[in-house]
Scaffold this motif. Structure first.
Motif, PDB file in Angstrom:
ATOM      1  N   MET A   1      -0.097   5.363 -10.498  1.00 43.70           N
ATOM      2  CA  MET A   1       0.483   4.699  -9.357  1.00 43.70           C
ATOM      3  C   MET A   1      -0.625   4.298  -8.388  1.00 43.70           C
ATOM      4  O   MET A   1      -1.545   5.055  -8.121  1.00 43.70           O
ATOM      5  N   LEU A   2      -0.524   3.100  -7.872  1.00 42.29           N
ATOM      6  CA  LEU A   2      -1.519   2.561  -6.960  1.00 42.29           C
ATOM      7  C   LEU A   2      -1.198   2.965  -5.528  1.00 42.29           C
ATOM      8  O   LEU A   2      -0.071   2.832  -5.081  1.00 42.29           O
ATOM      9  N   GLN A   3      -2.188   3.489  -4.841  1.00 36.21           N
ATOM     10  CA  GLN A   3      -1.997   3.851  -3.439  1.00 36.21           C
ATOM     11  C   GLN A   3      -2.834   2.933  -2.570  1.00 36.21           C
ATOM     12  O   GLN A   3      -3.961   2.581  -2.922  1.00 36.21           O
ATOM     13  N   HIS A   4      -2.264   2.558  -1.439  1.00 34.03           N
ATOM     14  CA  HIS A   4      -3.006   1.735  -0.486  1.00 34.03           C
ATOM     15  C   HIS A   4      -3.845   2.635   0.408  1.00 34.03           C
ATOM     16  O   HIS A   4      -3.367   3.653   0.896  1.00 34.03           O
ATOM     17  N   ASN A   5      -5.055   2.238   0.570  1.00 34.87           N
ATOM     18  CA  ASN A   5      -5.955   2.994   1.426  1.00 34.87           C
ATOM     19  C   ASN A   5      -5.832   2.438   2.846  1.00 34.87           C
ATOM     20  O   ASN A   5      -6.262   1.326   3.121  1.00 34.87           O
ATOM     21  N   ASN A   6      -5.244   3.198   3.755  1.00 34.16           N
ATOM     22  CA  ASN A   6      -5.038   2.763   5.129  1.00 34.16           C
ATOM     23  C   ASN A   6      -6.145   3.208   6.065  1.00 34.16           C
ATOM     24  O   ASN A   6      -6.020   3.076   7.272  1.00 34.16           O
ATOM     25  N   ARG A   7      -7.199   3.737   5.510  1.00 30.47           N
ATOM     26  CA  ARG A   7      -8.308   4.171   6.349  1.00 30.47           C
ATOM     27  C   ARG A   7      -8.998   2.955   6.948  1.00 30.47           C
ATOM     28  O   ARG A   7      -9.091   1.893   6.325  1.00 30.47           O
ATOM     29  N   PRO A   8      -9.519   3.080   8.154  1.00 32.41           N
ATOM     30  CA  PRO A   8     -10.203   1.939   8.768  1.00 32.41           C
ATOM     31  C   PRO A   8     -11.492   1.613   8.027  1.00 32.41           C
ATOM     32  O   PRO A   8     -12.146   2.481   7.464  1.00 32.41           O
TER      33      PRO A   8
END
Length: 124
Positions: A1-8
């Motif tokens: 599963m692909l996760q979005h990286n929300n880190r700045p």
């Protein structure tokens, strides 16, 4: 599963290449800030020159000094750039020149006009 990286993300501001419209916008804001910061000094010179004949001579001596000449040229460029960029913003607010090619040309025109005023003031 692909996760979005929300880190700045780290943005290196020295590597970002702003368009000419962005440069003019930032310089317009900076020129306004510096004009505001120089305003008390100009009021002081005006007050000193209006106090008496001796005060006028003191103000004249301050203005005729080398550092004041440089500050005067800086003030001339700041005022010219802020004026021309402000007129450009007013035209854009009236929906003239908001198209990208026209916006680029007017931004370049602002830079050239402020530079011409600066050069004319330095020569005279």
């Amino acid at each position: 599963m692909l996760q979005h990286n929300n880190r700045p993300r780290f943005l290196n501001l020295w590597q970002i290449r702003l368009p000419v419209t962005g440069v003019v916008s930032i310089l317009h804001r900076l020129s306004g800030i510096f004009l505001l910061l120089l305003f008390p000094f100009l009021l002081y010179l005006l007050q000193l020159s209006l106090r008496s004949a001796e005060g006028f001579a003191q103000a004249r001596a301050i203005i005729d000094s080398g550092p004041a000449y440089v500050v005067g040229l800086l003030l001339l460029w700041l005022f010219a750039h802020h004026l021309f960029a402000g007129l450009r913003v007013l035209l854009i607010d009236m929906e003239w020149g908001s198209e990208l090619p026209v916006a680029r040309r007017t931004a370049i025109l602002v830079l050239v006009a402020a530079l011409l005023v600066f050069i004319t003031g330095a020569v005279l």
